[in-house]
Design a protein around this motif. Structure first.
Motif, short mmCIF file in Angstrom:
data_model
loop_
_atom_site.label_atom_id
_atom_site.label_comp_id
_atom_site.label_asym_id
_atom_site.label_seq_id
_atom_site.Cartn_x
_atom_site.Cartn_y
_atom_site.Cartn_z
N UNK A 1 0.84 -1.21 0.00
CA UNK A 1 0.00 0.00 0.00
C UNK A 1 0.87 1.25 0.00
N UNK A 2 1.92 1.19 0.78
CA UNK A 2 2.92 2.24 0.83
C UNK A 2 4.14 1.65 1.51
N UNK A 3 5.25 2.36 1.50
CA UNK A 3 6.45 1.85 2.16
C UNK A 3 6.12 1.54 3.61
N UNK A 4 6.39 0.31 4.02
CA UNK A 4 6.15 -0.07 5.41
C UNK A 4 4.78 -0.63 5.68
N UNK A 5 3.95 -0.80 4.64
CA UNK A 5 2.58 -1.27 4.91
C UNK A 5 2.06 -2.12 3.75
N UNK A 6 1.42 -3.23 4.09
CA UNK A 6 0.79 -4.07 3.08
C UNK A 6 -0.64 -4.37 3.48
N UNK A 7 -1.45 -4.66 2.49
CA UNK A 7 -2.82 -5.13 2.72
C UNK A 7 -2.90 -6.58 2.28
N UNK A 8 -3.47 -7.43 3.11
CA UNK A 8 -3.60 -8.85 2.80
C UNK A 8 -5.08 -9.19 2.69
N UNK A 9 -5.45 -9.81 1.57
CA UNK A 9 -6.81 -10.27 1.37
C UNK A 9 -6.83 -11.79 1.32
N UNK A 10 -7.98 -12.37 1.56
CA UNK A 10 -8.09 -13.83 1.54
C UNK A 10 -7.71 -14.37 0.17
N UNK A 11 -6.95 -15.46 0.11
CA UNK A 11 -6.56 -16.00 -1.20
C UNK A 11 -7.78 -16.49 -1.96
N UNK A 12 -7.85 -16.13 -3.22
CA UNK A 12 -9.00 -16.52 -4.03
C UNK A 12 -8.66 -17.61 -5.03
N UNK A 13 -7.40 -17.68 -5.43
CA UNK A 13 -7.02 -18.68 -6.42
C UNK A 13 -5.54 -19.00 -6.31
N UNK A 14 -5.23 -20.27 -6.28
CA UNK A 14 -3.85 -20.69 -6.27
C UNK A 14 -3.39 -21.02 -7.67
N UNK A 15 -2.20 -21.55 -7.78
CA UNK A 15 -1.63 -21.88 -9.08
C UNK A 15 -2.48 -22.92 -9.80
N UNK A 16 -2.97 -23.91 -9.07
CA UNK A 16 -3.73 -25.00 -9.67
C UNK A 16 -5.21 -24.97 -9.33
N UNK A 17 -5.70 -23.86 -8.81
CA UNK A 17 -7.10 -23.77 -8.43
C UNK A 17 -7.23 -23.03 -7.12
N UNK A 18 -8.29 -23.30 -6.37
CA UNK A 18 -8.47 -22.63 -5.08
C UNK A 18 -7.29 -22.88 -4.15
N UNK A 19 -6.92 -21.88 -3.39
CA UNK A 19 -5.79 -22.02 -2.47
C UNK A 19 -6.10 -23.06 -1.41
#
Length: 479
Positions: free
Chosen positions: A118-136
């Motif tokens: 989001x900015x230096x020093x900060x991230x936003x994490x959302x629930x995983x919606x899709x992995x490499x081979x399908x749902x996480x």
């Protein structure tokens, strides 16, 4: 410090990310790793480790095929592709569990989801919606979830994915990437491999060893394009002896998919030909996962699909770092691990050396194996170096003969003026285990004199290394 605040947050739990996290924890940093699918990353779950499990099964199967060469009798043998895959997937699961154990041991927090700067020093994490081979997959026990997280230092280690070329788009049915090639629904009787880098030739070797009719198509004039020309030529000869068809200077221009096969139109040597196979593997390289992680939002500089860094993992934005595949080639797990440790130790203020890409070994686990470090002969000459070249065939090595693995070669390249070891290139039995000796020698700035004075144990394959050095200086003993 609040639950959502850390000293270091690493985005990506692959080899670079998880090793960096462990080193950070060892140095006293409060550390978290954001992962959306598999701790251990592609390497442990879908790359380095499970592919070696597949190749080991193929290797043992091939030994059965010439058991009589060892004075043994095998009356009936075969393979169960489902059981081979099950073993490989079980090993991948073991690796994943091992990383979870290491995180718990080192008190490293896991944040489960997709991260975005989001900015230096900060991230936003959302629930995983899709992995490499399908749902996480399900989050590890005790993992933190979606939310905003802060850290003075954020390391991007998001890895890479298969490169997709127009006309070769994988459909997971007829056209595979290495993901599908590792987990086939049934064994293909014929296979077309597009690309002859490490991934391509490893899968070609695996499927050919088990009996598939395999063709490799490479757009460049040499297979294994990053390898020394002598090694590539030797490997090609061995592959062709095994029955692998190889087309170089060739380009796939069209794929015609049918119910039970794919017909590829190939331009080669000014002519056009067609090859029909049950499956096609697109093995044309990988690209870094730099999209949708907020690099633009914080102004991180990228160039041709990679994050620009210095030799310590620093980007142009203070407090943001990048390691592993997203930081550019060579895209290798051990390079990522080394970068991760270097980056964290630099953050701590320890005295560290910047990454020297000239001393990163490369290994390919086909049959015969291939391993190299440093300059090829062509690159050394391009730099204007006067060189001394040593070559030693495995047929001159007693251990190789005893193993029934006499097809191999070791090549060394020295600066003719200084004796500096510029490069080493091998193909043959267990050369992926031998190459580290040359890597150590190069890191210690060893010359031919020290290598010649080193006593190599007998009988071992490693003696080919010393003989190659001796050959470069007109002193070879067993050839």
């Amino acid at each position: 410090m609040a639950e959502n605040e850390f000293d270091i947050i690493i985005i990506g739990g692959g080899p670079g990310g998880y090793v960096a996290a462990i080193r950070a924890a060892q140095l006293g940093f409060r550390t978290a790793v954001v992962e959306r699918e598999h701790l251990g990353g592609i390497c442990s779950n879908w790359g380095c480790i499970p592919t070696k499990a597949l190749l080991r099964s193929a290797e043992i199967f091939s030994y059965f095929g010439h058991a009589k060469d060892y004075g043994l009798t095998v009356e009936k043998f075969g393979f169960d592709i489902a059981a081979i895959i099950k073993r490989s997937r079980g090993i991948a699961g073991q690796m994943n569990t091992g990383v979870q154990f290491l995180f718990k041991k080192n008190k490293i927090a896991t944040i489960w989801g997709d991260a975005k700067l989001k900015k230096a020093g900060e991230i936003a994490v959302t629930a995983p919606t899709k992995g490499v081979l399908g749902p996480a997959i399900e989050a590890p026990k005790g993992a933190l979830g979606a939310g905003t997280y802060k850290a003075a230092h954020i390391i991007v280690a998001t890895g890479a994915r298969p490169r997709v070329l127009p006309g070769l788009e994988p459909d997971k049915k007829k056209v595979w990437t290495y993901f599908e090639a590792m987990n086939p629904d049934k064994f293909p009787k014929s296979l077309l491999v597009v690309g002859s880098g490490a991934i391509g030739v490893e899968f070609a070797s695996f499927y050919r060893s088990l009996g598939s009719e395999v063709t490799i198509v490479e757009v460049l004039p040499q297979i294994l394009p990053v390898e020394d020309a002598d090694i590539a030529a030797f490997a090609r000869k061995q592959f062709e002896k095994q029955g692998i068809k190889i087309l170089t200077g060739a380009k796939v221009t069209k794929l015609d998919k049918k119910a039970d096969a794919v017909t590829a139109t190939i331009e080669v040597g000014g002519k056009t030909e067609t090859i029909t196979a049950e499956k096609v593997i697109s093995a044309v390289g990988v690209v870094g996962n730099i999209e949708n992680i907020g690099l633009e939002a914080v102004g991180v500089k990228t160039d041709r699909g990679i994050i620009v860094t210095d030799g310590y993992g620093r980007t142009n934005v203070k407090g943001v770092y990048a390691i592993g595949d997203v930081a550019g080639p060579p895209m290798l797990a051990h390079k990522a691990e080394h970068e991760g440790v270097t980056c964290v130790e630099m953050i701590k203020g320890l005295k560290v050396h910047a990454l020297d890409k000239a001393k990163i070994p490369g290994c390919t686990y086909c049959h015969p194996q291939i391993a190299s470090v440093g300059l090829t002969e062509a690159k050394a000459k391009e730099q204007g170096r006067q060189v001394k070249i040593g070559r030693f065939p495995f047929i001159g090595n007693g251990k190789a003969i005893a193993l029934g693995e006499a097809d191999g070669i070791c090549k060394t390249i020295f600066d003719a003026k200084t004796g500096e070891l510029l490069g080493a290139h091998l193909s043959g039995a267990e050369v992926t285990e031998l190459i580290q000796g040359f890597v150590i020698a190069m890191n210690l700035e060893t010359t031919e004199e020290e290598l010649i004075h080193t006593i190599f144990p007998h009988p071992t394959l490693s003696e080919t290394m010393k003989e190659s050095v001796l050959d470069a200086y007109g002193r070879v003993l067993n050839m």
